[in-house]
Write a protein that holds these residues in place. Sequence first.
Motif, PDB file in Angstrom:
ATOM      1  N   ARG A   1       0.838  -1.201   0.171  1.00 32.82           N
ATOM      2  CA  ARG A   1       0.065  -0.032  -0.032  1.00 32.82           C
ATOM      3  C   ARG A   1       0.851   1.432   0.121  1.00 32.82           C
ATOM      4  O   ARG A   1       0.389   2.395  -0.559  1.00 32.82           O
ATOM      5  CB  ARG A   1      -0.866   0.166   1.274  1.00 32.82           C
ATOM      6  CG  ARG A   1      -2.073  -1.078   1.053  1.00 32.82           C
ATOM      7  CD  ARG A   1      -2.850  -1.141   2.301  1.00 32.82           C
ATOM      8  NE  ARG A   1      -3.558   0.259   2.297  1.00 32.82           N
ATOM      9  CZ  ARG A   1      -4.864   0.463   1.704  1.00 32.82           C
ATOM     10  NH1 ARG A   1      -5.347  -0.476   0.874  1.00 32.82           N
ATOM     11  NH2 ARG A   1      -5.447   1.625   1.973  1.00 32.82           N
ATOM     12  N   VAL A   2       1.907   1.194   0.471  1.00 30.77           N
ATOM     13  CA  VAL A   2       3.025   2.330   0.595  1.00 30.77           C
ATOM     14  C   VAL A   2       3.711   2.439  -1.049  1.00 30.77           C
ATOM     15  O   VAL A   2       3.641   3.563  -1.571  1.00 30.77           O
ATOM     16  CB  VAL A   2       3.914   2.143   1.485  1.00 30.77           C
ATOM     17  CG1 VAL A   2       5.133   3.278   1.412  1.00 30.77           C
ATOM     18  CG2 VAL A   2       3.561   1.773   3.066  1.00 30.77           C
ATOM     19  N   ARG A   3       3.859   1.325  -1.309  1.00 33.07           N
ATOM     20  CA  ARG A   3       4.272   1.439  -2.783  1.00 33.07           C
ATOM     21  C   ARG A   3       3.394   1.839  -3.740  1.00 33.07           C
ATOM     22  O   ARG A   3       3.691   2.601  -4.681  1.00 33.07           O
ATOM     23  CB  ARG A   3       4.868  -0.171  -2.936  1.00 33.07           C
ATOM     24  CG  ARG A   3       5.542  -0.349  -4.439  1.00 33.07           C
ATOM     25  CD  ARG A   3       5.528  -1.821  -4.752  1.00 33.07           C
ATOM     26  NE  ARG A   3       6.295  -2.202  -5.921  1.00 33.07           N
ATOM     27  CZ  ARG A   3       6.395  -3.040  -6.440  1.00 33.07           C
ATOM     28  NH1 ARG A   3       5.387  -4.035  -6.437  1.00 33.07           N
ATOM     29  NH2 ARG A   3       6.930  -3.328  -7.883  1.00 33.07           N
ATOM     30  N   LYS A   4       2.037   1.727  -3.520  1.00 31.83           N
ATOM     31  CA  LYS A   4       1.055   2.037  -4.492  1.00 31.83           C
ATOM     32  C   LYS A   4       0.749   3.683  -4.156  1.00 31.83           C
ATOM     33  O   LYS A   4      -0.203   4.073  -4.733  1.00 31.83           O
ATOM     34  CB  LYS A   4      -0.190   1.237  -4.519  1.00 31.83           C
ATOM     35  CG  LYS A   4      -0.022   0.056  -5.053  1.00 31.83           C
ATOM     36  CD  LYS A   4      -1.057  -1.047  -5.101  1.00 31.83           C
ATOM     37  CE  LYS A   4      -0.620  -2.411  -5.658  1.00 31.83           C
ATOM     38  NZ  LYS A   4      -1.944  -3.398  -5.408  1.00 31.83           N
ATOM     39  N   GLY A   5       1.508   3.964  -2.960  1.00 33.02           N
ATOM     40  CA  GLY A   5       0.824   5.525  -2.655  1.00 33.02           C
ATOM     41  C   GLY A   5      -0.435   5.590  -1.833  1.00 33.02           C
ATOM     42  O   GLY A   5      -0.948   6.724  -1.797  1.00 33.02           O
ATOM     43  N   GLN A   6      -0.929   4.463  -1.279  1.00 33.68           N
ATOM     44  CA  GLN A   6      -2.158   4.588  -0.699  1.00 33.68           C
ATOM     45  C   GLN A   6      -1.927   4.810   0.727  1.00 33.68           C
ATOM     46  O   GLN A   6      -2.812   4.839   1.651  1.00 33.68           O
ATOM     47  CB  GLN A   6      -2.920   3.453  -0.817  1.00 33.68           C
ATOM     48  CG  GLN A   6      -3.127   2.905  -2.291  1.00 33.68           C
ATOM     49  CD  GLN A   6      -3.772   1.416  -2.557  1.00 33.68           C
ATOM     50  OE1 GLN A   6      -3.673   0.697  -1.555  1.00 33.68           O
ATOM     51  NE2 GLN A   6      -4.195   1.328  -3.741  1.00 33.68           N
TER      52      GLN A   6
END
Length: 659
Positions: free
Chosen positions: A73-78
């Motif tokens: 989720r951090v990787r996807k900017g969420q």
Amino acid sequence: MIGIDPAETFRQEARDLLEELESGLLDLGQDPQNRALIDSSFRALHTIKGSGAMFGFTAVANFVHEFETAFDRVRKGQSDASSRLIDIALEAKDYISALIEDEETDVDGDAILSRLRVIVGSSATAPAADVAPAAPSVAPDGIKSWRLEFYLPSDALVFGTNPQLLLAELADIGPTKVMALTERVPALDTLDPEVPHIGWRVDIDAVDPSGAIDDVFMFLRDAMELTLVEVAPEAAPAPVSGPSEPAPSSVSKVAASAKADATGDKAASTSLRVPAERLDELMDRVGELVIAQARLSQLAAHSDDATLKSVAEDLERLSSGLRDTTMGIRMVPIGTLFSRFRRLVYDLSSELGKPIEFVTAGEDTELDKNVIERLADPLVHLIRNAVDHGLESPDRRRASGKSETGIVRLSATYSGAEVAISVTDDGAGLDAQRIRAKAEENGLISADAKLSDQELYQLIFAPGFSTAQQVTSLSGRGVGMDVVKRTIDGLRGTIELNTNPGAGTTASLRLPLTLAIIEGMLVRVGDGLYTIPLAAVEECVELTAEAEATRSGRNFLDIRGSLVPYLRLREVFQTPGVTGEHQKVVIVSSGEGRVGLVVDQIIGNNQTVIKQLSRLHSGIRTFSGATILGDGSVALILDTAHLVSAGQSYVGRSERAAS
């Protein structure tokens, strides 16, 4: 032939990956928006998960999968890479390390994952079968429909590959439809349950999933059947028998990249993991070869046989090259050690409530691997002292006009044949009066003793010495700095403390590059032979008649306008016999200090294989080891750092007496 333990192979690679993960997380704490750091941390997790499943570390693979899902989720900017997220991610990294090393731990992995999910606002990954159906084949934002078909390698299940996890990872790429390909399933009487006969067709809606698919099958792609094609809007999901044959215009991008990567990996494979014990054994063999070569050279020197002399010269050249190559293999960048302390400073900063900036320099400086290994504990103690004793609290720093964030610098640089390492803080500095009062209280010095600041600071390294007001989990028992001093002495190094009241303290270490083979100068004192490390030798001069007339044991020489103290080794070693004519003085240095060593004769230079002294003789500070000469006799190796220190202390006493 010794078999290779697959589990140990995984552990070795996992340690490197966990180091990479920890470094990435610490960097991410300083730069939360850095996309490259997020991606590198995610790749490290993904690799640990894949190789863990392959080598049978199921608990590791399952935990890392959940960790990876939340971190995605951090990787996807969420979700943001907040300080709380970094703290919990580091805890998760420690838990993974404990699982891999089979260490007992009271940490609850499920609790870590629950806290991680709360921070990133995610829940457990949905099963692949529950994934929403595919979106339209071409969306306005560029999303297209892709068809992936794959068959796993025949040994995939044996090595722990879980197809369900692979399908779940594919579902993370985008909306999917999954269909099992059962055409290759054999009759029941011939079916092997350990072979994955079923293939899979996965329709994915994404912009270009080839890179993500490449990551999913990172450990399997070279041996598996895999095709990926873009599906036209009018294409129908017709069944297939066996691997599909896409048209030339839609050749599988993943298959092509797998082949290219495999070729590239072979070309880029320039390093090889070798057990440290083999390097030590190789170094021992090279040492014995150097000794044998010295014997041959000595025999050739007393022979008129030209062939023997030629062979001796060739062997000397080859052994010298082999020595340098082997020494180079043992040299390790000190950055591999420095990187360990970033987590230490991070944890100390949290525990003590002191904001700290940790700065390193000179990570490419190389040291013998044995020195690196033995240097870890002393540096830990020095850094802990710099943080605990050196740096003030944020309130005190603010009151004294400093930034609330303290600075700890760790640096390394070459200094001749030595490496100079320094640990510096910008704290309050050492309190000389407090050190002196504590030393008098402990009976280390008398009340009327006259000591220089450097001699006073050296009292910190006395066993049991501590100026801490109270005992804490970090300090106060006085069992750290004496360990530092003993270890540095054992490495034939020196340590000095320099302080600037109100501006900080610097601990300076000087260490030899290697502990194995050095170039040495062979000298004679009476009937004894001694070796002086050639890297410490500055020059050799004749002992003048005026100096010889002064029999005070220690004195000074005028070396081009600079006074250099000298020690008569005959008196230091209490060597009997008559002093020979034309004595020589060998000027040696260590750090900023210099001293002259008076010897009877300089015999010449030779390769010196260092042999450690026995425990019975380990307390003799004047010698750092011994070596075997070509004729089989033994020469003691002088500890130049100790002798220079002895000469410099004489200078200090002389200056105080004059004042």
